[in-house]
Design an enzyme around this catalytic site. Structure first.
Site, mmCIF file in Angstrom:
data_model
loop_
_atom_site.group_PDB
_atom_site.id
_atom_site.type_symbol
_atom_site.label_atom_id
_atom_site.label_comp_id
_atom_site.label_asym_id
_atom_site.label_seq_id
_atom_site.Cartn_x
_atom_site.Cartn_y
_atom_site.Cartn_z
ATOM 1 N N TYR A 14 0.851 -1.184 0.000
ATOM 2 C CA TYR A 14 0.000 0.000 0.000
ATOM 3 C C TYR A 14 0.888 1.234 0.000
ATOM 4 O O TYR A 14 1.687 1.445 0.910
ATOM 5 C CB TYR A 14 -0.905 0.032 1.225
ATOM 6 C CG TYR A 14 -2.084 -0.901 1.159
ATOM 7 C CD1 TYR A 14 -3.371 -0.415 0.948
ATOM 8 C CD2 TYR A 14 -1.933 -2.271 1.309
ATOM 9 C CE1 TYR A 14 -4.466 -1.260 0.897
ATOM 10 C CE2 TYR A 14 -3.020 -3.132 1.263
ATOM 11 C CZ TYR A 14 -4.286 -2.611 1.047
ATOM 12 O OH TYR A 14 -5.366 -3.455 0.996
ATOM 13 N N HIS B 39 -4.272 -2.521 -7.950
ATOM 14 C CA HIS B 39 -5.485 -3.248 -7.571
ATOM 15 C C HIS B 39 -6.624 -2.300 -7.234
ATOM 16 O O HIS B 39 -7.742 -2.452 -7.708
ATOM 17 C CB HIS B 39 -5.221 -4.168 -6.375
ATOM 18 C CG HIS B 39 -6.473 -4.783 -5.831
ATOM 19 N ND1 HIS B 39 -7.119 -4.298 -4.720
ATOM 20 C CD2 HIS B 39 -7.225 -5.814 -6.273
ATOM 21 C CE1 HIS B 39 -8.200 -5.012 -4.489
ATOM 22 N NE2 HIS B 39 -8.285 -5.934 -5.415
ATOM 23 N N HIS B 40 -6.363 -1.324 -6.377
ATOM 24 C CA HIS B 40 -7.388 -0.322 -6.132
ATOM 25 C C HIS B 40 -6.757 0.985 -5.682
ATOM 26 O O HIS B 40 -5.600 1.025 -5.252
ATOM 27 C CB HIS B 40 -8.447 -0.809 -5.127
ATOM 28 C CG HIS B 40 -8.026 -0.787 -3.693
ATOM 29 N ND1 HIS B 40 -7.724 -1.912 -2.963
ATOM 30 C CD2 HIS B 40 -7.856 0.249 -2.819
ATOM 31 C CE1 HIS B 40 -7.395 -1.591 -1.735
ATOM 32 N NE2 HIS B 40 -7.461 -0.278 -1.615
ATOM 33 N N HIS C 171 -3.165 0.492 -3.791
ATOM 34 C CA HIS C 171 -2.845 -0.886 -3.400
ATOM 35 C C HIS C 171 -2.259 -1.601 -4.621
ATOM 36 O O HIS C 171 -2.907 -1.719 -5.657
ATOM 37 C CB HIS C 171 -4.113 -1.592 -2.924
ATOM 38 C CG HIS C 171 -3.931 -3.042 -2.594
ATOM 39 N ND1 HIS C 171 -4.990 -3.885 -2.357
ATOM 40 C CD2 HIS C 171 -2.822 -3.809 -2.453
ATOM 41 C CE1 HIS C 171 -4.553 -5.094 -2.104
ATOM 42 N NE2 HIS C 171 -3.236 -5.076 -2.165
ATOM 43 N N HIS D 112 -16.519 -4.178 -1.728
ATOM 44 C CA HIS D 112 -15.114 -4.605 -1.739
ATOM 45 C C HIS D 112 -14.847 -5.758 -0.771
ATOM 46 O O HIS D 112 -15.028 -5.639 0.443
ATOM 47 C CB HIS D 112 -14.218 -3.431 -1.364
ATOM 48 C CG HIS D 112 -12.746 -3.746 -1.412
ATOM 49 N ND1 HIS D 112 -12.075 -3.982 -2.593
ATOM 50 C CD2 HIS D 112 -11.826 -3.885 -0.422
ATOM 51 C CE1 HIS D 112 -10.795 -4.227 -2.335
ATOM 52 N NE2 HIS D 112 -10.631 -4.184 -1.025
ATOM 53 N N HIS E 41 -11.874 -9.431 -0.963
ATOM 54 C CA HIS E 41 -10.707 -9.900 -1.706
ATOM 55 C C HIS E 41 -11.024 -11.228 -2.388
ATOM 56 O O HIS E 41 -12.137 -11.434 -2.861
ATOM 57 C CB HIS E 41 -9.503 -9.977 -0.779
ATOM 58 C CG HIS E 41 -8.944 -8.623 -0.431
ATOM 59 N ND1 HIS E 41 -7.913 -8.435 0.457
ATOM 60 C CD2 HIS E 41 -9.275 -7.377 -0.862
ATOM 61 C CE1 HIS E 41 -7.639 -7.145 0.555
ATOM 62 N NE2 HIS E 41 -8.456 -6.493 -0.222
ATOM 63 N N MET F 133 -11.403 -8.646 3.437
ATOM 64 C CA MET F 133 -12.092 -7.439 3.861
ATOM 65 C C MET F 133 -13.590 -7.617 3.620
ATOM 66 O O MET F 133 -14.004 -8.523 2.900
ATOM 67 C CB MET F 133 -11.591 -6.212 3.092
ATOM 68 C CG MET F 133 -10.154 -5.819 3.367
ATOM 69 S SD MET F 133 -9.725 -4.273 2.519
ATOM 70 C CE MET F 133 -8.038 -4.034 3.105
#
Length: 591
Positions: A205, A237-238, A309, A390, A392, A465
């Site tokens: 991150y 990823h985000h 991320h 969201h 994973h 998450m």
């Protein structure tokens, strides 16, 4: 036809070379499924109909379908081709990996099926819901689009030659909101991007703190466009754009670095309010004409934090990233200011999912009541516009349930076929009112049949998450709330003795996990105490709560009204009947 693979909603196959411009001649919603293989579609929400257009570089058959799993079995498909000037088109379904079977009820209506020297185009329409057991409903959930094509035409409707190209991609078909980029007068834009070399770590991150542009007057952000350079698209990823507290100064500005390094964690963790969010598969977010994200007044953010991320499982070195957001704004103000909040289950190891189970649910609690309620103040309702859900890798379903006075009154957001690789902000069909004091329950479902150890809540992609980012108008002081369970409540729910988290983790790792034992623990954790953390711009609140009773979801009975009535098989249709809908000259101009 073993190996036919996936097929979804009428798609073309481009095998002869060349390319196509995606913005010419296509319907509003567009996907490139493969090289020279395109699907586009348009919705008629009032009539509950969707029109699909498939364009492929081939003169053989083309097929496209929808499926919940990505596999051929039980997929709902359309397959068509032209032969000797006649169009052949069928509504089919998958049985194993064999040749798709023609449905008894033909609920797809062919609108056009033509070809020129290089391409085949197939256009057809179907209802959102056909009530045919061999068809799949089109819902707000993520669907897997399967597609295939070949260079040869079938000689028999039941003997389709093996494909030359096939694949599967995830998509949301029922997309509400605008698709055309607005161009208001007095518009401008600015970029919020990083300058960071992706570490050679599986998960990382990165955070950077920057300053918003100085504006002499209030503006509204009307569109948020993700910026993902080609060199970075396999690693990002985000991304989340957060607002930092008003106490920050120019001295708070930092270069990109690890979000959770000890020397920077306090600086980054204070920037909690969300301005924009994007995740893999997401597209440009266009706000409704009546509302925009405010910028430029004393109440609006001056400093921001951009969190990205990264996934780099192969430890690829030297990837320099400049990802971020382009924020489009206008001085022509809209009626309402937009705000965002987050909800769900607090990220941490007290959130865990047992191994080798087909289904395990966890819950997050959110109470939207003001922290310090002033009886002399009128609190405006929040009108929800959309969400980004969201989890994973082992997440399979997410729902945000809406409760008022202890009873569920609706579902604010859901995805029953969640795909980690397609996370995007999704606009609601119509804004939904949330009164201050309503409760939101975020329910996440996981499948860990392919994992032999516990999956813990955490920041890594292989951790888990359970979060939802919601955006609404008019903006108020509410910025989010979530819940968590602490060591004592988890130990009590499991009826074990543990005074240190390490002791509890060891107990959980050695637990005799089965489908039955996991279901038992799921219920005990749901019914145990949760600690609710509510956040506003002016402070926060911690309270003890319990998850309310969640009723079973009712299945709406199906009606044949609106379907095409199970028409006869559409084969041997003279080409002249459909060719008028397609201009061959257009092919020559854009292909």
């Amino acid at each position: 036809m073993p190996g036919f693979t996936t097929c979804l909603l009428a798609l073309p196959c481009l095998l002869l070379g060349g390319s196509v411009a995606m913005d010419a001649g296509f319907l509003p919603h567009q996907m490139r499924l493969a090289e020279d293989f395109y699907l586009s579609w348009d919705l008629d929400v009032d009539s509950q109909l969707v029109t699909f257009l498939v364009l492929a570089r081939t003169k053989g058959w083309v097929g496209v379908g929808i499926t919940n799993t990505g596999g051929m079995d039980k997929a709902d498909m359309a397959v068509g081709w032209l032969k000797d000037g006649e169009a052949y088109f069928h509504d089919r379904h998958g049985v194993g990996n064999n040749v798709p079977v023609i449905d008894d009820s033909q609920d797809y209506k062919l609108l056009a099926l033509v070809e020129n020297e290089t391409h085949t185009e197939m256009k057809f329409r179907r209802p959102f819901r056909t009530c045919d057991p061999d068809d799949l409903d089109l819902t707000d959930d993520t669907l897997r689009i399967i597609f295939a094509c070949a260079t040869a035409d079938p000689t028999d409707v039941n003997k389709i030659p093996y494909h030359n190209l096939a694949g599967v991609k995830s998509a949301q078909i029922l997309i509400y909101g605008q698709t055309v980029h607005p161009k208001p007068a007095n518009r401008s834009s600015f970029d919020v991007v990083t300058n960071f070399t992706v570490p050679t770590k599986a998960t990382f991150y990165s955070c950077t703190i920057g300053k918003m542009p100085h504006l002499e007057q209030k503006h509204h952000i009307y569109m948020v466009e993700p910026i993902i350079p080609e060199a970075s698209k396999n690693f990002v990823h985000h991304m989340v754009l957060n607002v930092c507290p008003s106490t920050y100064t120019d001295d708070s500005i930092t270069e990109a670095s690890g979000c959770y390094e000890h020397d920077q964690q306090g600086v980054f963790m204070s920037c909690l309010e969300i301005l924009a969010a994007w995740a893999v598969g997401g597209q440009t977010l266009i706000y409704p004409e009546k509302a925009g994200l405010p910028l430029g007044t004393p109440e609006d953010p001056i400093y921001y934090m951009l969190q990205i991320h990264y996934d780099n499982p192969t430890a690829m070195p030297g990837v320099l990233d400049h990802s971020g957001f382009r924020l489009h704004m206008t001085a022509e103000l809209r009626k309402y200011d937009i705000g965002m909040f987050w909800t769900g289950l607090a990220v941490g190891p007290m959130h865990f999912i047992p191994p080798q189970v087909s289904s395990f649910k966890t819950y997050g609690y959110c109470d939207t009541s003001p922290i310090n309620k002033d009886v002399n103040k009128t609190y405006s309702d929040m009108w929800l516009l959309g969400s980004l859900l969201h989890t994973h890798l082992v997440g399979t379903q997410i729902r945000v349930l809406h409760f008022r006075n202890g009873k569920q009154i609706g579902i604010l957001a859901q995805d029953a076929n969640y795909d980690f690789n397609l996370q995007e902000t999704r606009t609601l069909k119509e804004p939904v009112r949330v009164k201050r004091g309503d409760v939101l329950i975020t329910e996440c479902t996981y499948n860990t049949e392919n994992r032999s150890t516990i999956t813990w809540g955490g920041l890594g992609t292989t951790d888990e998450m359970c979060l939802a980012f919601m955006w609404y108008y008019p903006r108020n002081e509410f910025t989010g709330c979530n819940s968590l369970q602490v060591l004592q409540t988890v130990a009590a729910a499991l009826n074990v003795s543990a005074t240190r988290k390490e002791d509890l983790f060891a107990i959980l790792q050695n637990w005799n996990w089965t489908e039955r034992s996991a279901a038992d623990i799921e219920v005990k954790l749901r019914d145990a105490d949760h600690y609710l953390y509510t956040l506003e711009r002016t402070g926060h609140r911690v309270t003890k709560v319990k998850i309310p009773e969640i009723p079973e979801e009712k299945v709406i009975p199906c009606s044949r009204l609106g379907a095409f009535g199970g028409s006869e098989r559409q084969e041997g249709v003279p080409l002249a009947l459909v060719a008028s809908l397609i201009m061959v000259a257009w092919y020559q101009a854009v292909l």
